[in-house]
Write a protein that holds these residues in place. Structure first.
Motif, PDB file in Angstrom:
ATOM      1  N   ALA A 167     -20.843 161.648 -44.683  1.00  0.00           N
ATOM      2  CA  ALA A 167     -20.656 160.301 -45.230  1.00  0.00           C
ATOM      3  C   ALA A 167     -20.921 159.306 -44.118  1.00  0.00           C
ATOM      4  O   ALA A 167     -20.182 159.248 -43.145  1.00  0.00           O
ATOM      5  CB  ALA A 167     -19.235 160.145 -45.748  1.00  0.00           C
ATOM      6  N   VAL A 168     -22.003 158.563 -44.238  1.00  0.00           N
ATOM      7  CA  VAL A 168     -22.415 157.738 -43.109  1.00  0.00           C
ATOM      8  C   VAL A 168     -21.918 156.305 -43.270  1.00  0.00           C
ATOM      9  O   VAL A 168     -21.816 155.791 -44.384  1.00  0.00           O
ATOM     10  CB  VAL A 168     -23.948 157.771 -42.894  1.00  0.00           C
ATOM     11  N   PRO A 169     -21.596 155.664 -42.141  1.00  0.00           N
ATOM     12  CA  PRO A 169     -21.176 154.266 -42.184  1.00  0.00           C
ATOM     13  C   PRO A 169     -22.185 153.438 -42.979  1.00  0.00           C
ATOM     14  O   PRO A 169     -23.395 153.707 -42.926  1.00  0.00           O
ATOM     15  CB  PRO A 169     -21.169 153.860 -40.705  1.00  0.00           C
ATOM     16  N   GLY A 170     -21.674 152.462 -43.680  1.00  0.00           N
ATOM     17  CA  GLY A 170     -22.533 151.665 -44.539  1.00  0.00           C
ATOM     18  C   GLY A 170     -22.387 152.064 -45.997  1.00  0.00           C
ATOM     19  O   GLY A 170     -22.864 151.367 -46.887  1.00  0.00           O
ATOM     20  N   THR A 171     -21.725 153.203 -46.236  1.00  0.00           N
ATOM     21  CA  THR A 171     -21.526 153.645 -47.616  1.00  0.00           C
ATOM     22  C   THR A 171     -20.178 153.111 -48.111  1.00  0.00           C
ATOM     23  O   THR A 171     -19.137 153.494 -47.566  1.00  0.00           O
ATOM     24  CB  THR A 171     -21.522 155.185 -47.696  1.00  0.00           C
ATOM     25  N   PRO A 172     -20.196 152.222 -49.100  1.00  0.00           N
ATOM     26  CA  PRO A 172     -18.941 151.613 -49.541  1.00  0.00           C
ATOM     27  C   PRO A 172     -17.995 152.636 -50.158  1.00  0.00           C
ATOM     28  O   PRO A 172     -18.436 153.568 -50.830  1.00  0.00           O
ATOM     29  CB  PRO A 172     -19.374 150.565 -50.573  1.00  0.00           C
ATOM     30  N   VAL A 177     -17.630 149.764 -37.633  1.00  0.00           N
ATOM     31  CA  VAL A 177     -17.258 151.065 -37.079  1.00  0.00           C
ATOM     32  C   VAL A 177     -16.480 150.869 -35.777  1.00  0.00           C
ATOM     33  O   VAL A 177     -16.897 150.082 -34.921  1.00  0.00           O
ATOM     34  CB  VAL A 177     -18.503 151.938 -36.782  1.00  0.00           C
ATOM     35  N   ASP A 233      -8.783 150.575 -41.663  1.00  0.00           N
ATOM     36  CA  ASP A 233      -9.539 151.209 -42.748  1.00  0.00           C
ATOM     37  C   ASP A 233     -11.017 150.807 -42.705  1.00  0.00           C
ATOM     38  O   ASP A 233     -11.543 150.154 -43.602  1.00  0.00           O
ATOM     39  CB  ASP A 233      -8.919 150.882 -44.103  1.00  0.00           C
ATOM     40  N   THR A 234     -11.671 151.233 -41.609  1.00  0.00           N
ATOM     41  CA  THR A 234     -13.123 151.084 -41.508  1.00  0.00           C
ATOM     42  C   THR A 234     -13.645 152.486 -41.214  1.00  0.00           C
ATOM     43  O   THR A 234     -12.874 153.439 -41.194  1.00  0.00           O
ATOM     44  CB  THR A 234     -13.504 150.176 -40.319  1.00  0.00           C
ATOM     45  N   TYR A 235     -14.938 152.629 -40.968  1.00  0.00           N
ATOM     46  CA  TYR A 235     -15.418 153.890 -40.415  1.00  0.00           C
ATOM     47  C   TYR A 235     -14.922 153.975 -38.980  1.00  0.00           C
ATOM     48  O   TYR A 235     -14.862 152.944 -38.284  1.00  0.00           O
ATOM     49  CB  TYR A 235     -16.936 153.971 -40.463  1.00  0.00           C
ATOM     50  N   ARG A 243     -28.528 152.359 -35.730  1.00  0.00           N
ATOM     51  CA  ARG A 243     -28.123 151.618 -36.937  1.00  0.00           C
ATOM     52  C   ARG A 243     -27.898 150.142 -36.626  1.00  0.00           C
ATOM     53  O   ARG A 243     -26.813 149.740 -36.205  1.00  0.00           O
ATOM     54  CB  ARG A 243     -26.831 152.232 -37.485  1.00  0.00           C
ATOM     55  N   ASP A 256     -27.568 147.869 -38.692  1.00  0.00           N
ATOM     56  CA  ASP A 256     -26.783 147.221 -39.745  1.00  0.00           C
ATOM     57  C   ASP A 256     -25.282 147.440 -39.570  1.00  0.00           C
ATOM     58  O   ASP A 256     -24.517 147.180 -40.491  1.00  0.00           O
ATOM     59  CB  ASP A 256     -27.220 147.761 -41.114  1.00  0.00           C
ATOM     60  N   LEU A 257     -24.875 147.925 -38.403  1.00  0.00           N
ATOM     61  CA  LEU A 257     -23.451 148.168 -38.185  1.00  0.00           C
ATOM     62  C   LEU A 257     -22.896 147.229 -37.114  1.00  0.00           C
ATOM     63  O   LEU A 257     -23.598 146.887 -36.169  1.00  0.00           O
ATOM     64  CB  LEU A 257     -23.226 149.622 -37.750  1.00  0.00           C
ATOM     65  N   GLU A 300     -17.590 148.434 -44.957  1.00  0.00           N
ATOM     66  CA  GLU A 300     -18.201 149.746 -44.688  1.00  0.00           C
ATOM     67  C   GLU A 300     -19.231 149.695 -43.554  1.00  0.00           C
ATOM     68  O   GLU A 300     -19.723 150.742 -43.126  1.00  0.00           O
ATOM     69  CB  GLU A 300     -18.832 150.315 -45.964  1.00  0.00           C
ATOM     70  N   ASN A 301     -19.564 148.490 -43.125  1.00  0.00           N
ATOM     71  CA  ASN A 301     -20.529 148.378 -42.038  1.00  0.00           C
ATOM     72  C   ASN A 301     -19.877 148.107 -40.683  1.00  0.00           C
ATOM     73  O   ASN A 301     -20.549 147.751 -39.722  1.00  0.00           O
ATOM     74  CB  ASN A 301     -21.566 147.306 -42.365  1.00  0.00           C
ATOM     75  N   LEU A 319     -16.288 154.938 -48.793  1.00  0.00           N
ATOM     76  CA  LEU A 319     -16.102 156.221 -48.093  1.00  0.00           C
ATOM     77  C   LEU A 319     -15.586 156.025 -46.664  1.00  0.00           C
ATOM     78  O   LEU A 319     -15.666 156.944 -45.838  1.00  0.00           O
ATOM     79  CB  LEU A 319     -17.420 157.003 -48.058  1.00  0.00           C
ATOM     80  N   GLU A 320     -15.074 154.838 -46.367  1.00  0.00           N
ATOM     81  CA  GLU A 320     -14.562 154.585 -45.025  1.00  0.00           C
ATOM     82  C   GLU A 320     -13.584 155.698 -44.655  1.00  0.00           C
ATOM     83  O   GLU A 320     -12.673 156.019 -45.424  1.00  0.00           O
ATOM     84  CB  GLU A 320     -13.843 153.234 -44.961  1.00  0.00           C
TER      85      GLU A 320
END
Ligand SMILES: Cc1ncc(C[n+]2csc(CCOP(=O)(O)OP(=O)(O)O)c2C)c(N)n1
Ligand code: SF4
Ligand SMILES: [Mg+2]
Lengths: 367, 675
Positions: free
Chosen positions: B516-521, A78, A94-96, A116, A118-119, A75-76, B523-524
């Motif tokens: 839904a912001v990146p870093g939220t497990p 992008v 399947d990432t942001y 951010r 942390d990304l 999830e981190n 919810l990719e």
């Protein structure tokens, strides 16, 4: 280019001690002990819609193979792209992800990466997307040294708009919009990136999965802007553009594998410093040993890396591949965050805002 | 020469200082430095009458005025903006209501002494509510022949004229084409002229400053002028002294010279016989509270910071310098202490792109620009419409088209803001009415952007941006709660029951999708500018889906809750409505006030929301026989209202780069009533 005797063998300037620099993913949350992800975890449910045989498929597979190895929380991660065939990439991972607008991905990613830490932020772009409409954003992202991994899929053509020439198309190339052959002088993306002072610059090939993966791994570890040019075949509009680099025998005769600490060679030729043309390949027996170029991607001064990038010829008789430059310098996003953090000594309270609003010269009117 | 912190005593020289906080602004008391030492005055009732002789002094009398309009005019290099700013601050501290109009050329330093190089600053201050910087100055300070020539046409007969005679040399007169010296040839006969050798008196006052060149000494003449005007209008100077001390902290000699010049100007007023009167203007009655003077750009910047604080979001500004918006970037870049991140991007496209990227990451993404920059940002704003992410875009309008008039005001970006993108690309559009209102509009923009996940365009302009007014400072705790919630868990399920996240699933009330912001497990998800299926967000080229999505995005904007349009009509019997938007508020209100003073029944309403329009807009328009819409464009709002509501509207327009004079609007009203 100077050909001073001292330049050739020693890296110039106080480069960072290898291994001491913070990794590009140091502030990105990692998977917990025992947790692991696989390729499947990075495969979205969307049907991949590139043309059969498109080089983008193998790049996608390589990245889906690499991402689990980074050990980062999914999830981190992008991926941000522009517009083009290649820019469809984020939909399949399947990432942001964000499929943005033509040429602007580096700018959008800069805002995201700066706000951010942390990304792990990756940019996917094509040769038209990054070097034509988005050229300004690309050079400024590299100049600033934002912690972005920029993957430039270079197929030397506009794929999505069906085959017009691009800023990397070769002179004379016949395309839909150049029926008599292109007269535009192409960019060499590696030279451009080095000119913009990118800290990490590399080139690799779509179908060489091992090399691609190792270069991307190094890019991920690098803290700062990384530009990776990936030669990508477009079988529909520019088929075979890199064929000579793929056929085993012709590749051997053409690819210069750049290896840190090693002499720069091609078969029995070796690169030497030359007063006039910078770096030149000569048969080893003709090379003055004192002038042989040893590759130092960690050299602070980009001049040697730039000279190496100029070894390219349009007919691909010799093409350096690998990491041209890998130098750590302070990143824009870290520096911006440090300034804010240094100024923000305490959490902001209502009282702080009250004082800010009242300003230096308030007055009171009593009832 | 050390100065007492209380400034310079008048009325017999007592050094007693005023109790500012205790008396400032109290409407039934006359306050200020000089008043506390003039007991005769301090007990007088406040009056609105002009020219009342309220005290006598050794050489001059102090008369009370209800309002004054001063214009400082000089060369771009003469420091007129600074002089005006300082006079304004001094005036604000006295509790007068005020409004300002800085007016300067786009060139930093046009050739010295020429007409294009003239820079001016107009200030209107009064003991009652002030709506505009004033149509015509009562006092003109002209630092050179060019300033006189450029501004004399605006000066009504009988007005006071303070001229720097030193600059009226043959050469300077020739530069602007004065065949003879207007100070001597009768040109100024109908004015109350005060010739002052400003430059040479300043240089003389600075005789002892051996470390300074003559040029440097001459440069202090604006402080001399400020000192003189401070005496003439009984303004306290400590604020300016503190300001100078901060500004020249590292240059003690320059600081001392400026302080000396300031004081010399004040003393000059007091000792010269030239000025028969000094004046004062009593504080205006204002609701109790804390006040400050504020420009629109600063109010907007502070509004954004406050809104981010109330929303619990980090503020990220991506911006590219452009007049008249740059001051917002400057202000915000100095507010890192409040968690503000600013990025000066490589161009406007990158500025808005970075802001959108930051919004994707859960920050409050903001970009600031002017018309040409808004044009460049159009495609990215369209992307934000498609991504349905919060984004605040501030367009500080200036004269157009193209580069147009960078330092002048205009309202001609309305249609660009509403429609200037490819495809059906609806956004919310707001416009502040006054400098202080920029603060409230910033909060409203953030409320709408975050609640409805949409770009919001704020249309300020050069007049609001640089103009200032006293502003009642709100208490942060009393401001609306703007807290935002991010998505934290899946909101749907697969066919096989696995939880999934649908990025385009909507709140039925607001039609907003989740943030839904990146870093939220878990919810990719992917978003993009390609048309997407509602709910899942997957790429969709389905014709019906596109039709649905186009209407949905419009419905979301149309459904934004905004307050009703308020009509102000004291008699309740008006058949004529004047409707405005944006910075025309003050001039319209002043014009309406003038018309009402003549017995005209006229109603006024003002739009802060241009998209969506308040729900009652059509009803309001249809309730009047005649509607006038004044705009500083060629009738953009009028066209919109006619099309939308089929109401015949009288469009009154002017695009001179300056706000409407109140008298012009009063005339328009008078003519409409006669018809
Ligand atoms: C503002 C804008 N201009 C033009 C286009 C049309 N367009 C889409 S992709 C593209 C070129 C893509 O070429 P490249 O970046 O090399 O990507 P590829 O398709 O080859 O992967 C163009 C011109 C667009 N989408 N937006
Ligand atoms: S057009 Fe070329 S680049 Fe685009 S998907 Fe097809 S093969 Fe790949
Ligand atoms: Mg391409």
């Amino acid at each position: 280019m100077t050909t001073d005797e001292t330049v050739q063998t020693t890296p110039v300037g106080p480069g960072p001690t290898p291994g001491s620099a913070e990794s590009g993913t140091a502030r990105v949350p990692r998977l917990a002990e025992g947790e692991s992800l696989g390729k499947k975890d990075f495969t979205s449910d969307q049907e991949v819609r590139w043309c059969p045989g498109c080089g983008d498929y193998v790049i996608l597979a390589a990245i889906q193979g690499l991402l689990p190895q980074l050990g980062l929380k999914r999830e981190n991660i992008v991926f941000i792209s522009g517009i083009g065939c290649s820019s469809r990439f984020p939909y399949y991972l399947d990432t942001y992800g964000m499929h943005s607008i033509h040429g602007r991905a580096p700018a959008i990613a800069t805002g995201l990466a700066t706000s951010r830490e942390d990304l792990s932020v990756w940019v996917i772009t094509g040769d038209g997307d990054s070097l034509s409409i988005g050229g300004n954003h690309l050079i400024h992202a590299m100049r600033r040294n934002v912690n972005l991994k920029i993957l430039l899929f270079n197929n030397e053509i506009y794929g999505l708009t069906k085959g017009q020439y691009s800023p990397t198309s070769r002179v004379g190339q016949v395309t839909k919009s150049t029926p008599l052959g292109s007269v535009d002088q192409p960019f060499n993306p590696v030279s451009l990136a080095l000119g913009a002072d990118a800290g990490f610059v590399a080139r690799t090939l779509d179908n060489d999965r091992k090399h691609l993966t190792s270069v991307l791994q190094a890019a991920a570890d690098h803290r700062g802007s990384a530009l990776i040019e990936i030669y990508q075949n477009c079988p529909i509009f520019n088929d075979g553009a890199f064929e000579v680099l793929k056929d085993r025998t012709s590749a051997q005769a053409r690819i210069i594998h750049l290896e840190a600490g090693q002499e720069v060679t091609l078969g029995d030729q070796v690169a030497i410093w030359d007063e006039v043309s910078g770096i030149r390949l000569v048969p080893r027996e003709q090379a003055d040993p004192a002038r042989i170029v040893v590759h130092h991607p960690e050299a602070a001064d980009p001049s040697t890396a730039y000279a190496l990038s100029r070894l390219d010829t349009p007919d691909m008789t010799h093409v350096p591949m690998g990491i041209f430059r890998n130098v750590t310098r302070r990143t824009y996003d870290d520096a911006v965050r440090e300034q804010v953090a240094a100024a923000q000594t305490a959490p902001v309270t209502d009282a702080d805002i009250d004082a800010l609003l009242a300003g230096q010269d308030p007055w009171t009117v009593s009832a | 020469m050390p100065l007492s912190p209380a400034g310079i005593p008048r009325c017999g020289g007592s050094g007693r200082t005023a109790d500012h906080d205790g008396t400032r602004g109290a409407p039934s008391h006359v306050v200020g430095i000089s008043h506390s030492v003039c007991t005769a005055r301090s007990t007088m009732e406040r009056t609105h009458e002009n020219d009342e002789d309220i005290a006598s002094m050794s050489t001059t009398t102090v008369k009370r005025l209800d309002r004054v309009i001063i214009r400082f005019a000089g060369d771009s290099g003469d420091g007129m903006q600074l002089t005006g700013d300082r006079f304004t601050s001094q005036t604000a501290l006295l509790g007068n209501d005020l409004s300002t109009l800085p007016n300067f050329p786009a060139e930093i330093r046009a050739p010295q002494g020429t007409l294009p190089g003239v820079s001016s600053f107009q200030l209107h201050f009064a003991d009652h509510a002030v709506l505009t910087p004033g149509d015509a100055p009562d006092v003109l300070v002209a630092m050179n022949p060019a300033a006189l020539m450029a501004n004399l046409p605006d000066l009504p007969r009988g007005a006071t004229l303070i001229v720097n005679t030193d600059e009226f040399t043959k050469r300077n007169l020739a530069k602007v084409g004065y065949p003879t010296n207007p100070l001597e040839d009768g040109t100024l006969e109908s004015y109350d002229v005060h010739p002052v050798a400003l430059t040479s008196i300043t240089v003389e006052a600075l005789t002892g400053f051996e470390g300074l060149t003559r040029k440097e000494k001459e440069r202090a003449k604006n402080m001399f002028a400020l000192g003189l005007l401070s005496w003439l209008y009984t303004r306290p100077m400590e604020g300016t002294e503190l300001f100078l001390k901060a500004k020249f902290a590292g240059q003690p000699e320059i600081l001392a010279a400026n302080l000396t010049a300031l004081r010399a100007g004040y003393n000059y007023g007091e000792t010269t016989e030239d000025f028969a009167n000094a004046y004062e203007v009593a504080p205006a009655a204002m609701p109790a509270g804390t006040y400050r003077n504020i420009t629109g750009n600063v109010a907007l910047a502070l509004g954004l910071v406050t809104a981010a604080h109330k929303a619990g979001l980090r503020l990220f500004l991506g911006s590219y310098p452009i007049t008249p918006a740059s001051d917002i970037l400057h202000t915000l870049s100095g507010l890192k202490r409040y968690g503000v991140t600013t990025m000066q991007a490589e161009d406007e496209i990158a500025g808005v792109g970075a802001a959108l990227g930051a919004s994707f990451g859960g920050a409050l993404g903001v970009t600031t620009t002017s018309g040409p920059g808004l044009a460049l940002k159009a495609e990215t704003i369209g992307l934000a419409v498609s991504l349905e992410l919060p984004l605040v875009v501030c367009d500080i309008q200036r004269g157009g088209p193209s580069t147009g008039l960078p330092t002048k005001t205009e309202q001609a970006d309305l249609l660009q803001a509403l429609f200037g993108r490819n495809g059906e690309s609806p956004v919310a559009v707001l416009a502040p009415a006054t400098p202080g209102d920029c603060f409230d509009i910033a909060l409203e923009a953030v409320r709408i952007a975050t609640t409805y996940r949409t770009p919001v365009i704020v249309l300020s302009d050069g007049y609001l941006a640089n103009g200032s007014e006293p502003w009642q400072v709100p208490r942060t705790a009393d401001l609306p709660d703007l807290r935002v919630e991010f998505a934290t868990e899946p909101n749907g399920a697969n066919a096989d029951g696995t939880p999934v996240f649908h990025p385009y699933l909507r709140d039925p009330e607001t039609l907003a999708r989740q943030w839904a912001v990146p870093g939220t497990p878990g919810l990719e998800h992917r978003v993009g500018g390609i048309e997407k299926a509602d709910v899942t967000g997957n790429i969709s080229y389905d014709p019906d889906n596109h039709d649905h999505m186009v209407r949905l995005r419009q419905a979301k904007i149309d459904g934004i809750r905004v307050p009703d349009l308020q009509v102000e009509d004291p008699t309740g019997g008006a058949r004529l409505l004047v409707l405005g938007w944006g910075s025309t508020y003050g001039p319209i209100a002043a014009g309406v006030r003038l018309a009402r003073a003549l017995g005209t029944k006229v109603a006024q309403a003002h739009l802060h929301h241009l998209a969506p329009l308040p729900a009652n807009t059509g009803d309001v328009l249809r309730a009047y026989d005649h509607v006038i819409v004044p705009e500083m464009n060629l009738g953009q709002l009028a066209m919109l209202l006619r099309a939308r509501f089929l109401v015949d509207i009288q469009s009154h327009t002017a695009v001179r780069g300056l706000p409407f004079p109140a008298t012009e609007l009063a005339d328009v009203i008078a003519r409409a009533v006669k018809e």
